[in-house]
Design a protein around this motif. Structure first.
Motif, PDB file in Angstrom:
ATOM      1  N   PHE A  99      89.090   9.431  58.796  1.00 57.67           N
ATOM      2  CA  PHE A  99      88.391   9.910  59.889  1.00 57.67           C
ATOM      3  C   PHE A  99      87.095  10.304  59.719  1.00 57.67           C
ATOM      4  CE2 PHE A  99      88.937  14.546  58.230  1.00 57.67           C
ATOM      5  CZ  PHE A  99      89.855  14.265  57.200  1.00 57.67           C
ATOM      6  N   ARG A 101      83.645  12.928  60.820  1.00 56.47           N
ATOM      7  CA  ARG A 101      83.330  13.962  61.145  1.00 56.47           C
ATOM      8  C   ARG A 101      82.240  13.810  62.107  1.00 56.47           C
ATOM      9  NH1 ARG A 101      86.551  17.023  62.297  1.00 56.47           N
ATOM     10  NH2 ARG A 101      85.217  18.945  62.012  1.00 56.47           N
ATOM     11  N   ILE A 107      85.588  10.708  56.005  1.00 55.61           N
ATOM     12  CA  ILE A 107      86.507  11.069  55.063  1.00 55.61           C
ATOM     13  C   ILE A 107      87.740  10.261  54.929  1.00 55.61           C
ATOM     14  CG2 ILE A 107      87.858  13.053  54.509  1.00 55.61           C
ATOM     15  CD1 ILE A 107      85.949  14.999  55.824  1.00 55.61           C
ATOM     16  N   TYR A 403      96.967  12.549  46.036  1.00 55.87           N
ATOM     17  CA  TYR A 403      95.816  12.115  46.982  1.00 55.87           C
ATOM     18  C   TYR A 403      94.686  12.585  46.434  1.00 55.87           C
ATOM     19  CZ  TYR A 403      96.801  16.038  49.992  1.00 55.87           C
ATOM     20  OH  TYR A 403      96.966  17.382  50.612  1.00 55.87           O
ATOM     21  N   TYR A 405      90.544  13.147  48.468  1.00 57.69           N
ATOM     22  CA  TYR A 405      89.883  12.837  49.739  1.00 57.69           C
ATOM     23  C   TYR A 405      88.244  11.947  49.098  1.00 57.69           C
ATOM     24  CZ  TYR A 405      92.523  15.692  52.404  1.00 57.69           C
ATOM     25  OH  TYR A 405      93.814  16.375  53.415  1.00 57.69           O
ATOM     26  N   ILE A 407      84.654  11.374  50.284  1.00 58.72           N
ATOM     27  CA  ILE A 407      83.867  11.533  51.322  1.00 58.72           C
ATOM     28  C   ILE A 407      82.414  11.012  51.222  1.00 58.72           C
ATOM     29  CG2 ILE A 407      82.859  13.508  52.769  1.00 58.72           C
ATOM     30  CD1 ILE A 407      85.408  14.485  50.441  1.00 58.72           C
TER      31      ILE A 407
ATOM     32  N   CYS B 361      88.261  16.477  46.165  1.00 60.23           N
ATOM     33  CA  CYS B 361      87.292  15.757  46.759  1.00 60.23           C
ATOM     34  C   CYS B 361      86.074  15.178  46.218  1.00 60.23           C
ATOM     35  CB  CYS B 361      86.875  16.905  47.845  1.00 60.23           C
ATOM     36  SG  CYS B 361      87.856  17.711  48.896  1.00 60.23           S
ATOM     37  N   ARG B 369      79.700  21.652  49.497  1.00 61.20           N
ATOM     38  CA  ARG B 369      80.040  22.852  50.467  1.00 61.20           C
ATOM     39  C   ARG B 369      80.824  22.239  51.597  1.00 61.20           C
ATOM     40  NH1 ARG B 369      80.612  26.790  51.581  1.00 61.20           N
ATOM     41  NH2 ARG B 369      79.123  27.609  52.932  1.00 61.20           N
ATOM     42  N   PHE B 370      81.255  21.134  51.632  1.00 65.84           N
ATOM     43  CA  PHE B 370      82.036  20.592  52.825  1.00 65.84           C
ATOM     44  C   PHE B 370      83.402  20.716  52.668  1.00 65.84           C
ATOM     45  CE2 PHE B 370      78.008  18.503  53.989  1.00 65.84           C
ATOM     46  CZ  PHE B 370      77.765  19.072  55.571  1.00 65.84           C
ATOM     47  N   ASP B 372      86.424  22.258  52.820  1.00 66.79           N
ATOM     48  CA  ASP B 372      86.729  23.403  53.785  1.00 66.79           C
ATOM     49  C   ASP B 372      87.601  22.832  54.661  1.00 66.79           C
ATOM     50  OD1 ASP B 372      85.710  26.154  54.690  1.00 66.79           O
ATOM     51  OD2 ASP B 372      85.758  24.829  56.532  1.00 66.79           O
ATOM     52  N   PHE B 374      87.752  23.926  58.019  1.00 63.87           N
ATOM     53  CA  PHE B 374      87.112  23.701  59.310  1.00 63.87           C
ATOM     54  C   PHE B 374      86.229  22.618  59.309  1.00 63.87           C
ATOM     55  CE2 PHE B 374      88.270  28.144  59.180  1.00 63.87           C
ATOM     56  CZ  PHE B 374      88.759  28.428  60.269  1.00 63.87           C
ATOM     57  N   GLU B 375      85.518  22.298  58.232  1.00 64.91           N
ATOM     58  CA  GLU B 375      84.676  21.254  58.139  1.00 64.91           C
ATOM     59  C   GLU B 375      85.315  19.998  57.902  1.00 64.91           C
ATOM     60  OE1 GLU B 375      81.194  21.201  58.124  1.00 64.91           O
ATOM     61  OE2 GLU B 375      80.979  23.610  58.155  1.00 64.91           O
ATOM     62  N   PHE B 376      86.682  19.883  57.644  1.00 66.36           N
ATOM     63  CA  PHE B 376      87.511  18.825  57.585  1.00 66.36           C
ATOM     64  C   PHE B 376      87.960  18.470  58.912  1.00 66.36           C
ATOM     65  CE2 PHE B 376      88.513  16.749  53.269  1.00 66.36           C
ATOM     66  CZ  PHE B 376      87.209  17.159  52.666  1.00 66.36           C
ATOM     67  N   GLY B 377      88.036  19.480  59.755  1.00 68.82           N
ATOM     68  CA  GLY B 377      88.487  19.278  61.045  1.00 68.82           C
ATOM     69  C   GLY B 377      89.973  19.921  61.158  1.00 68.82           C
ATOM     70  N   PHE B 378      90.433  20.585  59.986  1.00 68.94           N
ATOM     71  CA  PHE B 378      91.589  21.089  60.227  1.00 68.94           C
ATOM     72  C   PHE B 378      91.810  22.268  61.029  1.00 68.94           C
ATOM     73  CE2 PHE B 378      92.482  19.241  55.459  1.00 68.94           C
ATOM     74  CZ  PHE B 378      92.522  18.012  56.047  1.00 68.94           C
ATOM     75  N   ARG B 392      96.297  18.460  48.113  1.00 67.88           N
ATOM     76  CA  ARG B 392      95.120  18.606  47.382  1.00 67.88           C
ATOM     77  C   ARG B 392      93.893  18.938  48.258  1.00 67.88           C
ATOM     78  NH1 ARG B 392      93.558  13.863  43.116  1.00 67.88           N
ATOM     79  NH2 ARG B 392      92.600  15.259  41.611  1.00 67.88           N
ATOM     80  N   PRO B 394      91.337  20.909  50.797  1.00 68.21           N
ATOM     81  CA  PRO B 394      91.640  21.735  51.927  1.00 68.21           C
ATOM     82  C   PRO B 394      93.074  21.924  52.618  1.00 68.21           C
ATOM     83  CG  PRO B 394      89.707  20.605  52.380  1.00 68.21           C
ATOM     84  CD  PRO B 394      90.279  20.004  51.328  1.00 68.21           C
TER      85      PRO B 394
END
Lengths: 415, 415
Positions: A99, A101, A107, A403, A405, A407, B361, B369-370, B372, B374-378, B392, B394
């Motif tokens: 996805f 952002r 990501i 898994y 991530y 980025i 990550c 700092r990303f 997170d 919220f920053e991942f859109g969760f 693994r 956020p």
């Protein structure tokens, strides 16, 4: 302990190489290991004869001796198992989610090997090859701790595989065996958290409890199965008898065998005498509550303890209930969250049961014996998880991965 | 312990009700709890004043006092947090996979609540509402153990939420707080395996270590972050300075802040003096190896211990390396598997770094700092997992669920 520390460091060094291997490289190595097992059969059998002789002299039971014993045929099966694993799809590298952002960060959630897997098991030398094969195909290094009664067999199998890997320019430390059988070493292994990412015990309830209580490494509990079948008031009784006989007697010593039966009181009178005949014919000892004993006179009395027991034997506990709800409550109280089934032609009852029973696998009109990696089509399995974290039910290759991530940005900073 | 046993039984009773709630019922309850927090603000503030007074008298540091302190604004934020959780998609019930076996068995892998979740946290009363909201939306009962310094605040918040749930005909035991602050009770809680499915510690490294060492419940480790940034020889230095300053100084006390910097030796001479000026301006203490100190004269000496330290402070360790590979090896040795970044315009270097670094990550050209929810859109997060099992990085709502297999047959038995 320096011995374990050394093993751990070697496993970590190997994992960084393994995670970069291509699928083809892994498959080639698995086939080479399979060939090496066949070629090295005599060496493995010689080691196994040593274990067997010691175990026999120590008075090991016939059942355990049978599990310990290797033959040319069994070694062939181990090799065949590795070849089958080579045929399975490689889970590593799959993009699970992807996805972008609003700030432009891309990501990707990508499947990666777990890293280093620890397996603690009992005196079944075939697990040595199986566990290596599955862990390796999923890109992991594995550290094995087998039962001390199979020490020579496990060492021979591991050595043969390590030589085959080295000949393929793959780190032999992809598989290591803990050869010190001191109990303190095993306990220390359970705390080797800085090197081992997950610990999987394979064996009886005692082994699993010891691992859960001592390990600081994340554990996947496997294999305890107090499985139930509930015969609903709307069950098709012609289907019910074969399913129950299959689940109870097709193989008694396995975790997905049925151990306890609940019968709706409305059909008890019609069904229990017929079922009693079928179970009696299979020499299954029946233990029931009062109403069951009224309909099956030779049934023994079932205690509360019976309802909580995984017999792994020709014994079945039995109880009547007055509703699906009562069945669900009983099962959730006594089961081990493994596999439970409802037999019914009533869809609404089936749905309530499927939703209400807290187990890895919940069945409608089928034998609990299907909880198995091969039967699920996973091609193989490392065990049946009875916990909820990470994996539940049959665990195949995918369940031996994690898994991460990835980025990708272009200078993004957080406001 | 009878006290904990009682709590555990109540949580299990609640979980069976919660797992059946519709999304709308859960959302209505979350909004009711949000309104109750605002309505009950004075009661919560009164309790908080009591905690604050005691903590102040006991000499708690200003930083911790600030975390402990509630205001009308902070209670409003807690309520807003619950309303936001109500807006999130409900993960429960999703069919993750669905397949039919050759024998006709239909197997569906369905997302279900985890069951009972335990959360152990420090003296941050806002966690009480947050953790309840996330666990509840994912269909779980939660047992909370907060820091003793926030005991009155946590009790007031929990009580307000419980009353709001009861008024909506939802079991108040969806959220329970352990009010006995004896350390032995907390340790016993970590062994409440028969009732609790997963335990999540939220707090510093000491708390997490204590949970990992004592718990028999499966644990998800969260939040320790020794995060690295590697400035490659092919980095765009104009992007590099703002990213490093952001990752180090935008918020220093958080797990995704940068703690250690690696610089390719080929660009050190050009880059380090510029970076040194920027860090100096932000009052960041620099600790470097010899080559770093040669280029930034006021940098202090970095020890091996520095490279393994999560400072959570205006301090940065620095080291030059001669290749991407050296950077990867260093990072995998010292990181906490949280978040690490490469700054480079060289795609091949980026790919090697993404694949080679063993972290939840891994970033290219962006601030750590990303990492997170919220920053991942969760939409929210319960923490950042640094282990490999289950989740693994956020952790949002989905990571607070498990799955089960529903298998529908028509009389299948195993051959």
């Amino acid at each position: 302990m320096e011995y374990l520390d050394n093993l751990g460091q070697k496993a970590v060094a190997a994992k960084y190489v393994l995670q970069k291997l291509t699928t083809e490289e892994k498959n080639r190595a698995l086939r080479a290991a399979a060939a090496a097992l066949t070629d090295g059969a005599e060496r493995i059998l010689e080691a196994n004869r040593q274990d067997y002789g010691t175990a026999e002299a120590n008075g090991m039971s016939a059942g355990l001796l049978d599990r310990l014993k290797l033959t040319a045929q069994r070694i062939h099966s181990m090799a065949e198992g590795l070849r089958q694993i080579a045929e399975l799809e490689d889970p590593v590298g799959t993009v699970m989610e992807s996805f972008k952002r609003p700030n432009g960060l891309q990501i990707d959630k990508v499947r990666v090997p777990m890293g280093v897997i620890g397996i603690i098991y009992e005196a079944r030398p075939n697990v040595t090859a199986d566990a290596f094969g599955l862990c390796f195909k999923a890109g992991n290094a594995v550290i094995l701790k087998g039962g001390r009664d199979a020490a020579c067999s496990n060492a021979a199998i591991t050595q043969v595989i390590r030589e085959a890997l080295a000949a393929q320019d793959i780190p032999a430390d992809a598989v290591q065996l803990i050869e010190d059988n001191d109990r303190a070493v095993t306990t220390a292994f359970m705390k080797l958290k800085q090197y081992v990412d997950v610990l999987i015990p394979r064996g009886g309830a005692g082994l699993i409890r010891a691992v859960v209580e001592n390990s600081t490494i994340p554990v996947i509990e496997t294999g305890t199965g107090n499985c139930h079948i509930y015969v609903d008031e709307d069950a098709d009784l012609d289907k019910a008898v074969p399913i129950i006989i299959n689940a109870k007697t097709q193989r008694i010593g396995v975790c997905n065998a049925c151990e306890s039966l609940l019968i709706h009181e409305k059909i008890a009178e019609k069904f229990l005498p017929v079922l009693g005949d079928a179970l009696r014919e299979k020499k299954v000892e029946m233990r029931g509550d009062e109403s069951v004993r009224g309909l099956i006179p030779d049934a023994l009395e079932a205690t509360q303890e019976d309802y909580g027991t995984e017999y792994l034997d020709y014994i079945l506990s039995m109880k009547t209930v007055s509703s699906v709800e009562e069945a669900i409550v009983h099962i959730n109280r006594y089961n081990t969250k493994h596999s439970d089934a409802i037999l019914t032609e009533n869809e609404e009852h089936a749905e309530r049961f499927l939703q209400g029973v807290d187990s890895a696998c919940v069945y409608v009109n089928a034998s609990t014996r299907f909880t198995d990696g091969f039967e699920f089509g996973f091609g193989a399995e490392i065990g049946i998880s009875t916990q909820k974290l990470h994996a539940r039910g049959p665990m195949g290759l995918k369940e031996l991965t994690a898994y991460k991530y990835l980025i990708r940005g272009n200078g993004q900073i957080r406001e």
